[in-house]
Design a protein around this motif. Sequence first.
Motif, PDB file in Angstrom:
ATOM      1  N   VAL A  60       6.276 -13.124 -13.149  1.00  0.00           N
ATOM      2  CA  VAL A  60       7.682 -13.262 -13.561  1.00  0.00           C
ATOM      3  C   VAL A  60       8.038 -14.737 -13.755  1.00  0.00           C
ATOM      4  CG1 VAL A  60      10.075 -12.799 -12.878  1.00  0.00           C
ATOM      5  CG2 VAL A  60       8.282 -11.143 -12.324  1.00  0.00           C
ATOM      6  N   TYR A  67       7.521  -7.020  -3.435  1.00  0.00           N
ATOM      7  CA  TYR A  67       6.204  -7.670  -3.444  1.00  0.00           C
ATOM      8  C   TYR A  67       5.089  -6.635  -3.311  1.00  0.00           C
ATOM      9  CZ  TYR A  67       9.434 -11.452  -2.228  1.00  0.00           C
ATOM     10  OH  TYR A  67      10.500 -12.325  -2.211  1.00  0.00           O
ATOM     11  N   LEU A 120      11.667  -5.877 -10.217  1.00  0.00           N
ATOM     12  CA  LEU A 120      10.588  -6.828 -10.459  1.00  0.00           C
ATOM     13  C   LEU A 120       9.589  -6.701  -9.324  1.00  0.00           C
ATOM     14  CD1 LEU A 120      12.658 -10.033 -11.408  1.00  0.00           C
ATOM     15  CD2 LEU A 120      11.385  -8.531 -12.958  1.00  0.00           C
ATOM     16  N   SER A 151       6.101  -8.557  -7.895  1.00  0.00           N
ATOM     17  CA  SER A 151       5.380  -9.806  -8.127  1.00  0.00           C
ATOM     18  C   SER A 151       4.940 -10.388  -6.797  1.00  0.00           C
ATOM     19  CB  SER A 151       6.342 -10.778  -8.836  1.00  0.00           C
ATOM     20  OG  SER A 151       5.753 -12.017  -9.042  1.00  0.00           O
ATOM     21  N   PRO A 180       5.122 -13.269  -4.114  1.00  0.00           N
ATOM     22  CA  PRO A 180       6.256 -14.171  -3.866  1.00  0.00           C
ATOM     23  C   PRO A 180       6.112 -15.498  -4.597  1.00  0.00           C
ATOM     24  CG  PRO A 180       5.461 -13.223  -1.810  1.00  0.00           C
ATOM     25  CD  PRO A 180       4.517 -12.751  -2.877  1.00  0.00           C
ATOM     26  N   VAL A 212       7.666 -15.430  -8.171  1.00  0.00           N
ATOM     27  CA  VAL A 212       9.082 -15.071  -8.352  1.00  0.00           C
ATOM     28  C   VAL A 212       9.874 -16.374  -8.491  1.00  0.00           C
ATOM     29  CG1 VAL A 212      11.104 -13.988  -7.310  1.00  0.00           C
ATOM     30  CG2 VAL A 212       8.850 -12.961  -7.008  1.00  0.00           C
ATOM     31  N   ALA A 266      15.949 -15.907  -8.590  1.00  0.00           N
ATOM     32  CA  ALA A 266      15.824 -14.550  -9.140  1.00  0.00           C
ATOM     33  C   ALA A 266      16.615 -13.520  -8.324  1.00  0.00           C
ATOM     34  CB  ALA A 266      14.350 -14.144  -9.218  1.00  0.00           C
ATOM     35  N   GLU A 267      16.918 -13.855  -7.064  1.00  0.00           N
ATOM     36  CA  GLU A 267      17.684 -12.911  -6.240  1.00  0.00           C
ATOM     37  C   GLU A 267      19.088 -12.694  -6.800  1.00  0.00           C
ATOM     38  OE1 GLU A 267      16.386 -15.769  -5.213  1.00  0.00           O
ATOM     39  OE2 GLU A 267      18.108 -17.053  -4.784  1.00  0.00           O
ATOM     40  N   ILE A 276      13.904  -6.791  -6.235  1.00  0.00           N
ATOM     41  CA  ILE A 276      12.623  -7.499  -6.218  1.00  0.00           C
ATOM     42  C   ILE A 276      11.771  -6.909  -5.110  1.00  0.00           C
ATOM     43  CG2 ILE A 276      11.486  -9.740  -5.855  1.00  0.00           C
ATOM     44  CD1 ILE A 276      14.094 -11.065  -6.901  1.00  0.00           C
TER      45      ILE A 276
END
Length: 328
Positions: free
Chosen positions: A174, A216, A196, A198, A200, A203, A207-208, A214
């Motif tokens: 991302v 992981y 999303l 990804s 960590p 990211v 993005a939060e 989100i």
Amino acid sequence: MRHLLSAADLDRTTAIEVLDAAAQMAATQAREIKKLPTLRGRTVVNLFFEDSTRTRISFETAAKRLSADVINFAAKGSSVSKGESLKDTAQTLQAMGADAVVIRHPASGAPHRLAHSGWVGTSVVNAGDGTHQHPTQALLDAYTIRRHLTGTTANPDGVGNDLAGLRVAIVGDVLHSRVARSNVQLLHTLGAEVTLVSPPTLVPVGAEAWPCSISYHLDAVLADQQPDAIMMLRVQRERMGGDRTGATGFFPSPLEYTRSFGLDSRRLRMLPDHAIVLHPGPMNRGLEISAEAADSPRAVILEQVANGVAVRMAVLYLLLAQERETLA
Ligand code: CP
């Protein structure tokens, strides 16, 4: 619309208008004679400062199918290597009669600069800038998802529909992905729930605050959320550095990345029966996606490419032909 620079330029009504226009364009592409007279006498310049296969060729095809004249400019082999600036390059092309400039550039924000600097008076379409935005990719992805997941026998393209209630997982790198940024915005605008997935390290900071969740853990997202569509992102190794073992500052080895975040046949079997697999291309087969997944009947990757022509025809039509209709 004067320019298309970001998925954020599109509200729900405008986004559906573009997707519906793309469905009309796609219908014309099933005919024996695919060419329409719509943009006869207009000139579209494809200004590519970064490599591209799909986007460059599909913009060229789209403009030609609408009968526009097309000038293709690649920075490699041009006077850019002699130090010519973006401003001078763009003004040179406008002097040759450009009505629209389609620009891909490695610098985030270059299309915005071109559109708002006063250097040129043309429409500007962002064909991918740095890690920032790739709005026509998001539109063709939304078109593909809408067609597959909301289409019916009576309305196979899902014309008029948004993507409300659909769950979309976007998986992988991302951090470096303009495709992810554009898709999160557009899919949210159209009512989809986006997750999303990804490591960590991949990211982006901030993005939060994006309109998505989100995770992981890919296996957990597949098992718990049962996404309707899964979009695999290319691992952009050219932006990561790394060493001869394949280690990068972002993950320890390609094998470990694939084990945690790659789409393979086991993960494919975890998806619901109706789910589709997307990838913007170009693919790293064996890294973010296995050959079995890329070539499976669920994969709509080549359809995305074909839909890209119809979507870009729609964008050029809405930018150039409607402007002419308004002026007439
Ligand atoms: N999806 C995409 O932008 O591909 P290209 O880099 O080949 O244009």
